[in-house]
Every structure is written in structure tokens, then in C-alpha cells.
Design an enzyme around this catalytic site. Structure first.
Site, short mmCIF file in Angstrom:
data_model
loop_
_atom_site.label_atom_id
_atom_site.label_comp_id
_atom_site.label_asym_id
_atom_site.label_seq_id
_atom_site.Cartn_x
_atom_site.Cartn_y
_atom_site.Cartn_z
N ASP A 5 42.21 -40.22 -7.96
CA ASP A 5 42.92 -39.78 -9.58
C ASP A 5 43.88 -40.99 -9.43
O ASP A 5 44.31 -41.98 -8.78
CB ASP A 5 44.22 -39.11 -8.52
CG ASP A 5 45.50 -38.15 -9.66
OD1 ASP A 5 45.52 -37.02 -9.77
OD2 ASP A 5 45.89 -39.07 -10.36
N HIS A 41 43.36 -30.24 -6.78
CA HIS A 41 43.24 -31.12 -6.30
C HIS A 41 43.57 -31.40 -5.09
O HIS A 41 43.09 -30.66 -3.75
CB HIS A 41 45.17 -31.75 -6.40
CG HIS A 41 45.71 -31.89 -7.81
ND1 HIS A 41 45.85 -33.10 -8.35
CD2 HIS A 41 46.07 -30.93 -8.88
CE1 HIS A 41 46.18 -33.04 -9.80
NE2 HIS A 41 45.70 -31.54 -10.21
N ASN A 64 46.54 -26.70 -9.92
CA ASN A 64 47.09 -25.99 -10.86
C ASN A 64 46.90 -25.69 -12.37
O ASN A 64 45.97 -25.62 -12.59
CB ASN A 64 47.92 -27.63 -11.83
CG ASN A 64 48.69 -28.05 -11.08
OD1 ASN A 64 49.73 -27.58 -9.23
ND2 ASN A 64 48.75 -29.51 -10.88
N GLY A 106 51.36 -26.56 -13.91
CA GLY A 106 52.47 -28.49 -13.73
C GLY A 106 50.50 -28.72 -13.90
O GLY A 106 50.41 -29.85 -13.94
N HIS A 147 40.19 -28.04 -12.35
CA HIS A 147 39.90 -29.76 -10.89
C HIS A 147 41.25 -28.75 -9.73
O HIS A 147 41.92 -28.45 -9.82
CB HIS A 147 40.58 -30.57 -11.46
CG HIS A 147 42.17 -30.73 -12.24
ND1 HIS A 147 42.46 -30.35 -13.77
CD2 HIS A 147 43.33 -31.06 -12.17
CE1 HIS A 147 43.68 -30.04 -13.81
NE2 HIS A 147 44.55 -30.93 -12.86
P1 DGP Z 1 47.08 -31.79 -13.93
O1 DGP Z 1 48.77 -32.25 -13.46
O2 DGP Z 1 46.49 -30.72 -12.40
O3 DGP Z 1 46.57 -31.61 -15.08
O4 DGP Z 1 46.32 -32.91 -12.78
C1 DGP Z 1 46.17 -33.97 -13.68
C2 DGP Z 1 45.55 -35.16 -12.96
O5 DGP Z 1 44.90 -36.41 -13.52
C3 DGP Z 1 46.67 -35.92 -12.31
O6 DGP Z 1 46.93 -36.05 -11.37
C4 DGP Z 1 46.14 -37.14 -13.35
C5 DGP Z 1 44.83 -36.95 -13.50
N1 DGP Z 1 44.51 -38.25 -14.66
C6 DGP Z 1 44.39 -37.21 -15.88
N2 DGP Z 1 43.72 -38.87 -16.91
C7 DGP Z 1 42.64 -39.51 -15.62
C8 DGP Z 1 41.62 -40.02 -15.43
O7 DGP Z 1 41.40 -40.04 -16.96
N3 DGP Z 1 41.71 -40.73 -14.23
C9 DGP Z 1 41.61 -40.16 -14.11
N4 DGP Z 1 40.92 -40.70 -12.39
N5 DGP Z 1 42.52 -38.99 -13.09
C10 DGP Z 1 43.30 -38.62 -14.15
#
Ligand code: DGP
Length: 114
Positions: free
Chosen positions: A30, A102, A87, A93, A100
Site C-alpha cells: 500500500d 487489506h 472496505n 471507508g 481489494h
Molecule cells: P480503501 O480505502 O479501502 O479503498 O483503500 C485504498 C488503499 O489504496 C489505500 O490504503 C491507499 C492505497 N492506494 C491508493 N492508490 C494507490 C496506488 O497508486 N498505489 C498503491 N500501492 N496503493 C494505493
């Protein structure tokens, strides 16, 4: 989906630090980690939210959890414990609308979550 950031990661068009990949899923670190290890497991196929799963996707969701457990083992915190979270939609959230899971590990988790 052309405008989906996780589809672009799955396609290799946007770089990500991948920790696992197979025909169905990719796991990558992340960008904004909330724990010493924070990995996202995504399906390669675009599915927006948990609400958009079809009956044929149940094995895929199980596979995502198995991949998360494998990453937890590889990262060395499977036995001590970790957390997995989906989420769903805004009140849940969710900010990226490509399914995805987590995987958070490497510190003690609290309950209830915020
Ligand atoms: P959520 O809030 O459950 O939709 O989590 C989305 C997650 O995705 C957040 O923890 C940050 C991560 N994220 C967003 N954009 C990118 C990206 O471009 N690359 C990576 N590695 N993570 C990302």
C-alpha cells in the site's frame, strides 16, 4: 476499466511493489501504509466492490484470503497475528473502487476499528 488505478497496476502501467502475483490476483504494498506491513490483494479483473461479486466470484474471494495468509507467512507475522479487511463503499471507508483486501501486520491491532 480505463480510469481505474488498480486496473493500471494490474496491467503494469503504474508501478507498484508487488509481493505476489498469479493468474487471478496481484498483491502489492500500500502507498499509504497503516502498519509495518500493509499489502493489498486485488483481483486482476475489475470488480468495483464486494457488492458487485457474482456467484462465480466466491472462489476468487477465498483465493484472495489464501494469498493474504501466504503473504503474512512470508512476512513472518502469520503466527503472532494480523488483520484482513475489505472496505465497502463510502461508509465502509472505500476510496478505490476496485476490490481489494487489506493485509495489515507487524503491530498489534485494536478493536473496534475506527
Ligand atoms: P480503501 O480505502 O479501502 O479503498 O483503500 C485504498 C488503499 O489504496 C489505500 O490504503 C491507499 C492505497 N492506494 C491508493 N492508490 C494507490 C496506488 O497508486 N498505489 C498503491 N500501492 N496503493 C494505493
Amino acid at each position: 476499466m480505463d480510469d481505474c488505478i488498480f486496473c493500471k497496476i494490474a496491467a503494469g502501467d503504474i508501478p507498484a511493489e508487488k509481493v505476489f502475483e498469479d493468474g487471478q490476483v496481484i498483491a502489492f504494498r500500500d502507498l499509504n501504509p497503516q502498519a509495518p506491513t500493509h499489502v493489498l490483494v486485488i483481483p486482476k479483473r475489475h470488480i468495483a466492490t464486494l457488492n458487485d461479486l457474482g456467484p462465480d466470484d466466491e472462489a476468487l474471494v477465498g483465493h484472495m484470503h489464501a494469498v493474504a495468509a501466504g503473504v503474512a507467512k512470508a512476512e513472518g507475522f502469520a503466527d503472532i497475528g494480523y488483520r484482513t479487511v475489505f472496505n465497502c463503499n463510502e461508509a465502509g471507508g472505500q476510496t478505490v473502487f476496485h476490490l481489494h483486501l487489506h493485509l495489515l501486520g507487524g503491530r498489534a491491532m485494536h478493536w473496534p476499528p475506527g
